[in-house]
Design a protein around this motif. Structure first.
Motif, PDB file in Angstrom:
ATOM      1  N   SER A  16       0.840  -1.196   0.000  1.00 18.45           N
ATOM      2  CA  SER A  16       0.000   0.000   0.000  1.00 18.45           C
ATOM      3  C   SER A  16       0.877   1.247   0.000  1.00 18.45           C
ATOM      4  O   SER A  16       1.838   1.334   0.765  1.00 18.45           O
ATOM      5  CB  SER A  16      -0.909   0.006   1.242  1.00 18.45           C
ATOM      6  OG  SER A  16      -1.694   1.168   1.277  1.00 18.45           O
ATOM      7  N   PRO A  17       0.586   2.228  -0.858  1.00 18.62           N
ATOM      8  CA  PRO A  17       1.417   3.439  -0.920  1.00 18.62           C
ATOM      9  C   PRO A  17       1.249   4.296   0.331  1.00 18.62           C
ATOM     10  O   PRO A  17       0.189   4.315   0.959  1.00 18.62           O
ATOM     11  CB  PRO A  17       0.886   4.165  -2.160  1.00 18.62           C
ATOM     12  CG  PRO A  17      -0.524   3.705  -2.294  1.00 18.62           C
ATOM     13  CD  PRO A  17      -0.521   2.275  -1.825  1.00 18.62           C
ATOM     14  N   ASN A  18       2.288   5.013   0.687  1.00 15.52           N
ATOM     15  CA  ASN A  18       2.232   5.915   1.840  1.00 15.52           C
ATOM     16  C   ASN A  18       2.769   7.273   1.406  1.00 15.52           C
ATOM     17  O   ASN A  18       3.941   7.583   1.577  1.00 15.52           O
ATOM     18  CB  ASN A  18       3.050   5.343   3.002  1.00 15.52           C
ATOM     19  CG  ASN A  18       2.963   6.218   4.249  1.00 15.52           C
ATOM     20  OD1 ASN A  18       2.012   6.974   4.422  1.00 15.52           O
ATOM     21  ND2 ASN A  18       3.961   6.098   5.114  1.00 15.52           N
ATOM     22  N   ASP A  19       1.911   8.079   0.833  1.00  9.16           N
ATOM     23  CA  ASP A  19       2.298   9.380   0.305  1.00  9.16           C
ATOM     24  C   ASP A  19       2.038  10.451   1.362  1.00  9.16           C
ATOM     25  O   ASP A  19       0.890  10.688   1.754  1.00  9.16           O
ATOM     26  CB  ASP A  19       1.496   9.691  -0.957  1.00  9.16           C
ATOM     27  CG  ASP A  19       2.027  10.905  -1.704  1.00  9.16           C
ATOM     28  OD1 ASP A  19       2.626  11.784  -1.052  1.00  9.16           O
ATOM     29  OD2 ASP A  19       1.848  10.971  -2.936  1.00  9.16           O
ATOM     30  N   PRO A  20       3.074  11.114   1.853  1.00 12.87           N
ATOM     31  CA  PRO A  20       2.892  12.122   2.907  1.00 12.87           C
ATOM     32  C   PRO A  20       2.072  13.335   2.454  1.00 12.87           C
ATOM     33  O   PRO A  20       1.576  14.095   3.278  1.00 12.87           O
ATOM     34  CB  PRO A  20       4.329  12.525   3.256  1.00 12.87           C
ATOM     35  CG  PRO A  20       5.138  12.176   2.044  1.00 12.87           C
ATOM     36  CD  PRO A  20       4.485  10.964   1.468  1.00 12.87           C
ATOM     37  N   ALA A  21       1.929  13.519   1.136  1.00  7.33           N
ATOM     38  CA  ALA A  21       1.159  14.663   0.628  1.00  7.33           C
ATOM     39  C   ALA A  21      -0.351  14.455   0.744  1.00  7.33           C
ATOM     40  O   ALA A  21      -1.129  15.409   0.639  1.00  7.33           O
ATOM     41  CB  ALA A  21       1.529  14.937  -0.827  1.00  7.33           C
ATOM     42  N   ILE A  22      -0.779  13.223   0.965  1.00  5.28           N
ATOM     43  CA  ILE A  22      -2.214  12.934   1.054  1.00  5.28           C
ATOM     44  C   ILE A  22      -2.791  13.566   2.320  1.00  5.28           C
ATOM     45  O   ILE A  22      -2.280  13.378   3.419  1.00  5.28           O
ATOM     46  CB  ILE A  22      -2.472  11.416   1.051  1.00  5.28           C
ATOM     47  CG1 ILE A  22      -1.983  10.794  -0.255  1.00  5.28           C
ATOM     48  CG2 ILE A  22      -3.945  11.120   1.272  1.00  5.28           C
ATOM     49  CD1 ILE A  22      -2.648  11.341  -1.488  1.00  5.28           C
ATOM     50  N   ASP A  23      -3.863  14.319   2.134  1.00 11.99           N
ATOM     51  CA  ASP A  23      -4.533  14.988   3.254  1.00 11.99           C
ATOM     52  C   ASP A  23      -5.833  14.248   3.577  1.00 11.99           C
ATOM     53  O   ASP A  23      -6.672  14.055   2.692  1.00 11.99           O
ATOM     54  CB  ASP A  23      -4.824  16.443   2.876  1.00 11.99           C
ATOM     55  CG  ASP A  23      -5.469  17.210   4.012  1.00 11.99           C
ATOM     56  OD1 ASP A  23      -6.708  17.180   4.107  1.00 11.99           O
ATOM     57  OD2 ASP A  23      -4.730  17.825   4.799  1.00 11.99           O
ATOM     58  N   THR A  24      -5.999  13.851   4.834  1.00 11.27           N
ATOM     59  CA  THR A  24      -7.175  13.051   5.186  1.00 11.27           C
ATOM     60  C   THR A  24      -8.471  13.849   5.070  1.00 11.27           C
ATOM     61  O   THR A  24      -9.512  13.303   4.697  1.00 11.27           O
ATOM     62  CB  THR A  24      -7.043  12.500   6.612  1.00 11.27           C
ATOM     63  OG1 THR A  24      -6.789  13.591   7.528  1.00 11.27           O
ATOM     64  CG2 THR A  24      -5.898  11.495   6.705  1.00 11.27           C
TER      65      THR A  24
ATOM     66  N   GLY B  66      -0.838   4.453  -7.593  1.00 13.65           N
ATOM     67  CA  GLY B  66      -0.288   5.509  -8.437  1.00 13.65           C
ATOM     68  C   GLY B  66      -0.153   6.843  -7.720  1.00 13.65           C
ATOM     69  O   GLY B  66      -0.722   7.061  -6.643  1.00 13.65           O
ATOM     70  N   LYS B  67       0.607   7.749  -8.322  1.00 12.82           N
ATOM     71  CA  LYS B  67       0.773   9.086  -7.765  1.00 12.82           C
ATOM     72  C   LYS B  67      -0.516   9.888  -7.970  1.00 12.82           C
ATOM     73  O   LYS B  67      -1.232   9.696  -8.952  1.00 12.82           O
ATOM     74  CB  LYS B  67       1.943   9.800  -8.438  1.00 12.82           C
ATOM     75  CG  LYS B  67       3.298   9.179  -8.145  1.00 12.82           C
ATOM     76  CD  LYS B  67       4.411   9.973  -8.832  1.00 12.82           C
ATOM     77  CE  LYS B  67       5.773   9.357  -8.516  1.00 12.82           C
ATOM     78  NZ  LYS B  67       6.884  10.110  -9.172  1.00 12.82           N
ATOM     79  N   PRO B  68      -0.832  10.800  -7.046  1.00 15.22           N
ATOM     80  CA  PRO B  68      -2.050  11.602  -7.178  1.00 15.22           C
ATOM     81  C   PRO B  68      -2.089  12.382  -8.502  1.00 15.22           C
ATOM     82  O   PRO B  68      -1.050  12.738  -9.055  1.00 15.22           O
ATOM     83  CB  PRO B  68      -1.977  12.555  -5.986  1.00 15.22           C
ATOM     84  CG  PRO B  68      -1.130  11.850  -4.988  1.00 15.22           C
ATOM     85  CD  PRO B  68      -0.113  11.095  -5.792  1.00 15.22           C
ATOM     86  N   TRP B  69      -3.301  12.643  -9.003  1.00 16.28           N
ATOM     87  CA  TRP B  69      -3.489  13.456 -10.196  1.00 16.28           C
ATOM     88  C   TRP B  69      -3.021  14.868  -9.907  1.00 16.28           C
ATOM     89  O   TRP B  69      -3.194  15.390  -8.813  1.00 16.28           O
ATOM     90  CB  TRP B  69      -4.966  13.449 -10.584  1.00 16.28           C
ATOM     91  CG  TRP B  69      -5.276  14.150 -11.869  1.00 16.28           C
ATOM     92  CD1 TRP B  69      -5.880  15.357 -12.011  1.00 16.28           C
ATOM     93  CD2 TRP B  69      -4.982  13.684 -13.189  1.00 16.28           C
ATOM     94  NE1 TRP B  69      -5.992  15.683 -13.339  1.00 16.28           N
ATOM     95  CE2 TRP B  69      -5.444  14.675 -14.097  1.00 16.28           C
ATOM     96  CE3 TRP B  69      -4.373  12.544 -13.698  1.00 16.28           C
ATOM     97  CZ2 TRP B  69      -5.323  14.537 -15.477  1.00 16.28           C
ATOM     98  CZ3 TRP B  69      -4.249  12.412 -15.071  1.00 16.28           C
ATOM     99  CH2 TRP B  69      -4.720  13.398 -15.940  1.00 16.28           C
ATOM    100  N   ALA B  70      -2.417  15.514 -10.890  1.00  9.36           N
ATOM    101  CA  ALA B  70      -1.794  16.826 -10.689  1.00  9.36           C
ATOM    102  C   ALA B  70      -2.776  17.870 -10.151  1.00  9.36           C
ATOM    103  O   ALA B  70      -2.410  18.720  -9.336  1.00  9.36           O
ATOM    104  CB  ALA B  70      -1.179  17.308 -12.001  1.00  9.36           C
ATOM    105  N   ALA B  71      -4.029  17.814 -10.602  1.00  5.11           N
ATOM    106  CA  ALA B  71      -5.024  18.801 -10.162  1.00  5.11           C
ATOM    107  C   ALA B  71      -5.633  18.452  -8.814  1.00  5.11           C
ATOM    108  O   ALA B  71      -6.396  19.244  -8.252  1.00  5.11           O
ATOM    109  CB  ALA B  71      -6.136  18.929 -11.207  1.00  5.11           C
ATOM    110  N   ALA B  72      -5.306  17.259  -8.295  1.00  2.24           N
ATOM    111  CA  ALA B  72      -5.823  16.826  -6.992  1.00  2.24           C
ATOM    112  C   ALA B  72      -4.691  16.179  -6.205  1.00  2.24           C
ATOM    113  O   ALA B  72      -4.731  14.985  -5.898  1.00  2.24           O
ATOM    114  CB  ALA B  72      -6.978  15.851  -7.188  1.00  2.24           C
ATOM    115  N   PRO B  73      -3.653  16.954  -5.869  1.00  2.00           N
ATOM    116  CA  PRO B  73      -2.427  16.380  -5.308  1.00  2.00           C
ATOM    117  C   PRO B  73      -2.538  15.868  -3.878  1.00  2.00           C
ATOM    118  O   PRO B  73      -1.628  15.193  -3.407  1.00  2.00           O
ATOM    119  CB  PRO B  73      -1.439  17.561  -5.389  1.00  2.00           C
ATOM    120  CG  PRO B  73      -2.305  18.783  -5.308  1.00  2.00           C
ATOM    121  CD  PRO B  73      -3.551  18.420  -6.035  1.00  2.00           C
ATOM    122  N   THR B  74      -3.631  16.192  -3.196  1.00  2.00           N
ATOM    123  CA  THR B  74      -3.732  15.802  -1.783  1.00  2.00           C
ATOM    124  C   THR B  74      -4.707  14.653  -1.554  1.00  2.00           C
ATOM    125  O   THR B  74      -5.037  14.341  -0.412  1.00  2.00           O
ATOM    126  CB  THR B  74      -4.159  17.008  -0.927  1.00  2.00           C
ATOM    127  OG1 THR B  74      -5.431  17.494  -1.393  1.00  2.00           O
ATOM    128  CG2 THR B  74      -3.126  18.118  -0.995  1.00  2.00           C
TER     129      THR B  74
END
Length: 437
Positions: A30-38, A121-129
């Motif tokens: 499972s990815p762990n992207d620190p940019a993801i905002d809950t 995958g990495k977040p979409w550019a227009a929805a980075p969080t």
């Protein structure tokens, strides 16, 4: 659907299932992207559910307006989109709309084939969080409701099997290219500077113009008298649409932020203003204020504010709602005097509503609301955005109409679109589905 007609789609479904079994991507971890905002993720997940409920809302909205013998078939035309478009989206649909750019017109269908690479995958550019999967399935709900909107124009006279083929071709040749051109950063319309916050062009103009083409191509019903089966269904559908639209527009802010709050506020005032304007305009012309008029007015306001929800101020949203209600009301009146049998006035409400909303976005777009606005609207003394929107609107109208006519003709050649006169007389619920109220 006969066994003969069912064999090809059945075999295709089996093939898709086998492809998913053997070619589907299974992430290792499972990815762990620190940019993801809950908080942003929670809002987009909620918005995804809100937008989905709009399609059952549309089913009730349309279902209540038709004759009793066509209620189930009309409602099913909306529900089947939730099933069929979801399959298209997984196989190649998301890739066509948001995959690697091909000429600014369409995405590479192999980019996310079978949605491989979405889960990790990495977040979409227009929805980075928010996780990429959230963005993917938020956008799916827009793709679902668009062909469902078209059904109101050819209600009470189209074959169910032919409609399924129409959905596929409409998605591939109209919806996906428009979505890519408008919402992909490399899209042709995006590079021109076109602003479409939540689908005024991509969803409502495309559906409205396809509806006009469908009404012209299929010609009049044998019985054009309007006998709404359940006005209470129309009110229920309006409520579900109104409720879900806050996710439609608010979720397009791609986060739980101030822009989402503004988008929800503009949505609320535009729809309320349009609903009241519609019945007041009716009253001025000697008509009684009605539940049907209030419902239609509210939906027209929601359509109109969609392209500009995150680009215009709250007071200007009220102007957009009221002005569009007047124009759409007049268009409905005009349509009744023509030979065009747009059963539920999809073009006057969605096509014209989306068109007016797009043009007025070019009038009222304000960089103080959204920094994406690089050219101010006409109201603030600049002309570039307004002229761009006006020219693009005309281009979209012409292109979608021509493509819709081609799709309708091809569909009709493969499997007849229109039911027989006898089937129409009996009603589509019995003749197409073997069910009745």
């Amino acid at each position: 659907m006969t066994k003969k007609l069912a064999i090809v789609p059945f075999l295709l479904l089996v093939l898709v299932t086998l492809l998913c079994l053997f070619m589907g991507h299974n992430p290792i971890e499972s990815p762990n992207d620190p940019a993801i905002d809950t908080g942003d993720t929670a809002w987009l997940l909620t918005s995804t559910a809100l937008v989905l409920i709009m399609t059952p809302g549309l089913a009730f909205f349309y279902g209540g307006m038709v004759k009793k013998k066509n209620v189930i078939s009309t409602m099913l035309q909306s529900f089947i989109c939730m099933a069929f478009v979801s399959i298209i989206w997984v196989v190649f649909g998301f890739s066509l709309a948001f995959g690697s750019d091909i000429g600014g017109i369409i995405g590479d269908p192999s980019t996310f084939f079978l949605l491989n690479g979405i889960a990790d995958g990495k977040p979409w550019a227009a929805a980075p969080t928010v996780p990429l999967a959230v963005f993917v399935f938020f956008q799916l709900k827009f793709a679902i409701i668009t062909p469902a909107l078209v059904t109101g124009a050819f209600s009470e006279r189209v074959r169910f099997t032919s409609y399924i083929l129409f959905i596929l071709m409409f998605f591939v040749f109209i919806y996906a290219p428009l979505a890519h051109m408008t919402w992909h950063p490399d899209g042709f319309l995006a590079k021109l500077g076109v602003l479409d916050f939540a689908g005024g062009t991509v969803v409502h103009m495309s559906a409205g113009v396809a509806a006009l083409a469908s009404a012209i191509y299929l010609r009049k019903r044998t019985d054009q008298e309007m006998k709404p089966a359940r006005i209470t269904y129309v009110l229920l559908g309006t409520g579900l649409l109104w409720f879900g639209w806050f996710g439609f527009n608010g979720g397009s802010a791609m986060g739980a932020n101030n822009l989402a709050a503004i988008s929800i506020a503009t949505t609320a005032v535009a729809s309320g203003g349009a609903a009241f304007a519609w019945i007041m305009f009716d009253a001025l012309r000697g008509k009684k204020p009605s539940a049907m008029g209030t419902s239609i007015g509210a939906v027209v306001g929601l359509v109109a504010i969609t392209p500009g929800a995150g680009f215009v101020s709250i007071p200007h949203a009220l102007v957009i709602g009221v002005v569009t209600a007047f124009i759409s009301n007049l268009m409905v009146e005009w349509r009744t005097r023509t030979s065009i049998d747009d059963t539920l006035d999809v073009f006057p409400c969605h096509g014209v509503g989306g068109l007016v909303g797009m043009v007025l976005t070019g009038v009222f777009a304000n960089p103080g609301i959204n920094s994406v606005v690089t050219n101010k609207g006409l109201f603030f003394g600049e002309t570039k955005l307004f002229i761009t929107h006006l020219l693009v609107a005309i281009g979209v109208l012409v292109a979608v109409f021509i493509m819709s006519m081609i799709i309708l003709k091809i569909t009709d050649l493969i499997t007849p679109l229109r039911v027989s006169e006898d089937e129409e007389e009996q009603g589509l619920d019995i003749t197409q589905l073997g069910e009745s109220l």
